[in-house]
Design an enzyme around this catalytic site. Structure first.
Site, PDB file in Angstrom:
ATOM      1  N   ASP A  51       0.833  -1.198   0.000  1.00 41.88           N
ATOM      2  CA  ASP A  51       0.000   0.000   0.000  1.00 41.88           C
ATOM      3  C   ASP A  51       0.868   1.249   0.000  1.00 41.88           C
ATOM      4  O   ASP A  51       1.914   1.304   0.655  1.00 41.88           O
ATOM      5  CB  ASP A  51      -0.900   0.023   1.233  1.00 41.88           C
ATOM      6  CG  ASP A  51      -1.646   1.340   1.356  1.00 41.88           C
ATOM      7  OD1 ASP A  51      -2.544   1.588   0.529  1.00 41.88           O
ATOM      8  OD2 ASP A  51      -1.317   2.131   2.261  1.00 41.88           O
ATOM      9  N   TYR A  56       2.586  10.307   0.925  1.00 40.29           N
ATOM     10  CA  TYR A  56       3.762   9.823   1.629  1.00 40.29           C
ATOM     11  C   TYR A  56       5.035  10.338   0.957  1.00 40.29           C
ATOM     12  O   TYR A  56       5.504   9.801  -0.038  1.00 40.29           O
ATOM     13  CB  TYR A  56       3.785   8.291   1.669  1.00 40.29           C
ATOM     14  CG  TYR A  56       2.554   7.663   2.280  1.00 40.29           C
ATOM     15  CD1 TYR A  56       1.734   8.354   3.165  1.00 40.29           C
ATOM     16  CD2 TYR A  56       2.199   6.347   1.972  1.00 40.29           C
ATOM     17  CE1 TYR A  56       0.612   7.772   3.729  1.00 40.29           C
ATOM     18  CE2 TYR A  56       1.073   5.751   2.531  1.00 40.29           C
ATOM     19  CZ  TYR A  56       0.282   6.470   3.404  1.00 40.29           C
ATOM     20  OH  TYR A  56      -0.840   5.885   3.942  1.00 40.29           O
ATOM     21  N   LYS A  82      -3.732   5.857  -3.322  1.00 41.55           N
ATOM     22  CA  LYS A  82      -4.812   6.734  -2.861  1.00 41.55           C
ATOM     23  C   LYS A  82      -4.917   7.979  -3.740  1.00 41.55           C
ATOM     24  O   LYS A  82      -3.958   8.366  -4.422  1.00 41.55           O
ATOM     25  CB  LYS A  82      -4.573   7.103  -1.400  1.00 41.55           C
ATOM     26  CG  LYS A  82      -4.405   5.861  -0.509  1.00 41.55           C
ATOM     27  CD  LYS A  82      -4.128   6.221   0.922  1.00 41.55           C
ATOM     28  CE  LYS A  82      -3.920   4.974   1.767  1.00 41.55           C
ATOM     29  NZ  LYS A  82      -2.567   4.382   1.567  1.00 41.55           N
ATOM     30  N   GLY A 237       2.436   4.155  17.031  1.00 39.64           N
ATOM     31  CA  GLY A 237       3.689   3.934  17.739  1.00 39.64           C
ATOM     32  C   GLY A 237       3.606   3.372  19.138  1.00 39.64           C
ATOM     33  O   GLY A 237       4.392   2.511  19.519  1.00 39.64           O
ATOM     34  N   LEU A 239       1.714   1.307  20.770  1.00 35.65           N
ATOM     35  CA  LEU A 239       1.510  -0.129  20.969  1.00 35.65           C
ATOM     36  C   LEU A 239       2.668  -0.958  20.434  1.00 35.65           C
ATOM     37  O   LEU A 239       2.720  -2.163  20.644  1.00 35.65           O
ATOM     38  CB  LEU A 239       0.196  -0.568  20.314  1.00 35.65           C
ATOM     39  CG  LEU A 239      -1.070  -0.076  21.005  1.00 35.65           C
ATOM     40  CD1 LEU A 239      -2.306  -0.465  20.202  1.00 35.65           C
ATOM     41  CD2 LEU A 239      -1.170  -0.623  22.426  1.00 35.65           C
TER      42      LEU A 239
END
Length: 326
Positions: A51, A56, A82, A237, A239
């Site tokens: 993906d 980005y 996207k 981040g 977790l």
């Protein structure tokens, strides 16, 4: 690696997806060599879902992934990108730092959810990726969380033309599936009134820390043959790092109540000898409507570790105990 089927289209997708925000230099720069090695390792270990998005690194992630994907058979991978931002060249810049991306490509991002904007964004992505079709196309970051008071204008753009553009691309066979890629599931619920979507990518809102999506929306998706991809299972981040080495929560510093909740989850993990990260990755996969977990991976080591957490055995008793604290 196990695969699941997108209900409406029959497309197969691996249960773990390679997320590429880090490939676009999210928070820190990485080299193309690191990207290439990470993607090669992911493919070697069974990941077939990749993906990306123009956002980005302002096109950087798509360009880097396009080159790396040339070494793989196009029919062997499931690729999503996207639309919703159009990139315009900044003639005064060689590299830019913006929107948490460092040393990004020299382009300015403009939100555009109109028919023409979606078509331009899609065609630009094809060129950056070096492909002629996309398996899954998401409308990116539509919703109040991103746009606040401007959301009415942008959502109307989508209604007036953007959703139609995506549907046309699917009808033409240039796109296999369409949906939204967002940080709030509520906008997906609303969008279902205006188009027939195949899949929604929901980031940061189908996690151990944020899961009200399961109150009713997962049932609605299942009833309407709309699949889900749960992205950012580590809540950007915290977790992944845990309460002792705080990471980001929703791209910002974790507030005290979230830290307290992580501590409670860690206690259950310790009781059952389960990794916090394994629980974070596997949580959403317990729902049949969820087809994949998209995780950011920017190094070989991260790829290997994420797959190990995905494969970690977790007893049913753990999930039952966890329900009492989340």
């Amino acid at each position: 690696m196990k695969t699941r089927i997108i209900d409406s289209s029959g497309s197969a997708i691996t249960e773990i997806g390679f997320g590429s925000a880090g490939v676009g230099n999210l928070y820190r720069p990485i080299s193309y060599e690191a990207v290439s090695k990470a993607m090669t390792k992911a493919h070697k270990l069974g990941i077939r879902y990749f993906d990306t998005a123009p956002h980005y690194g302002a096109g950087l992630a798509e360009r880097r992934m396009g080159v790396a994907l040339e070494a793989m058979s196009r029919d062997d991978i499931f690729l999503s990108t996207k639309v919703g931002r159009v990139l315009h060249p900044d003639k005064n810049s060689h590299k830019k730092d913006a929107d948490h991306y460092v040393e990004a490509s020299p382009f300015d991002r403009e939100y555009d959810y109109s028919y023409d904007g979606i078509m331009r964004s899609f065609e630009d992505s094809l060129q950056r990726l070096g492909v002629s079709r996309i398996d899954m196309l998401f409308m990116h970051d539509i919703g109040e969380l991103t746009h606040q008071e401007k959301n009415k204008v942008y959502f109307q753009q989508a209604i007036d033309g953007g959703f139609s553009a995506m549907s046309e691309l699917r009808e033409q066979g240039l796109v296999g599936n369409i949906g939204l890629g967002v940080n709030e599931w509520q906008v997906c619920d609303r969008a279902m009134e205006y188009a027939q979507f195949d899949c929604f990518m929901v980031a940061n809102c189908f996690t151990l820390l944020n899961h009200d999506i399961t109150d009713s929306f997962t049932d609605k998706c299942a009833a309407n043959q709309v699949s889900l991809i749960a992205a950012a299972p580590f809540s950007s981040g915290i977790l992944a790092k845990g309460s002792r080495d705080l990471g980001h929560y929703f791209y910002a510093e974790a507030p005290p109540d979230i830290v307290t909740k992580v501590v409670a989850i860690e206690a259950v993990c310790e009781q059952f000898d389960v990794s916090l990260q394994a629980a974070a990755i596997q949580y959403a996969l317990r729902y049949d409507c969820v087809k994949s977990i998209a995780i950011g991976m920017a190094s070989e080591e991260r790829v290997v570790q994420n797959i190990a957490w995905y494969q970690e055995a977790i007893p049913e008793a753990f999930w039952q105990a966890l329900e009492r604290v989340i």
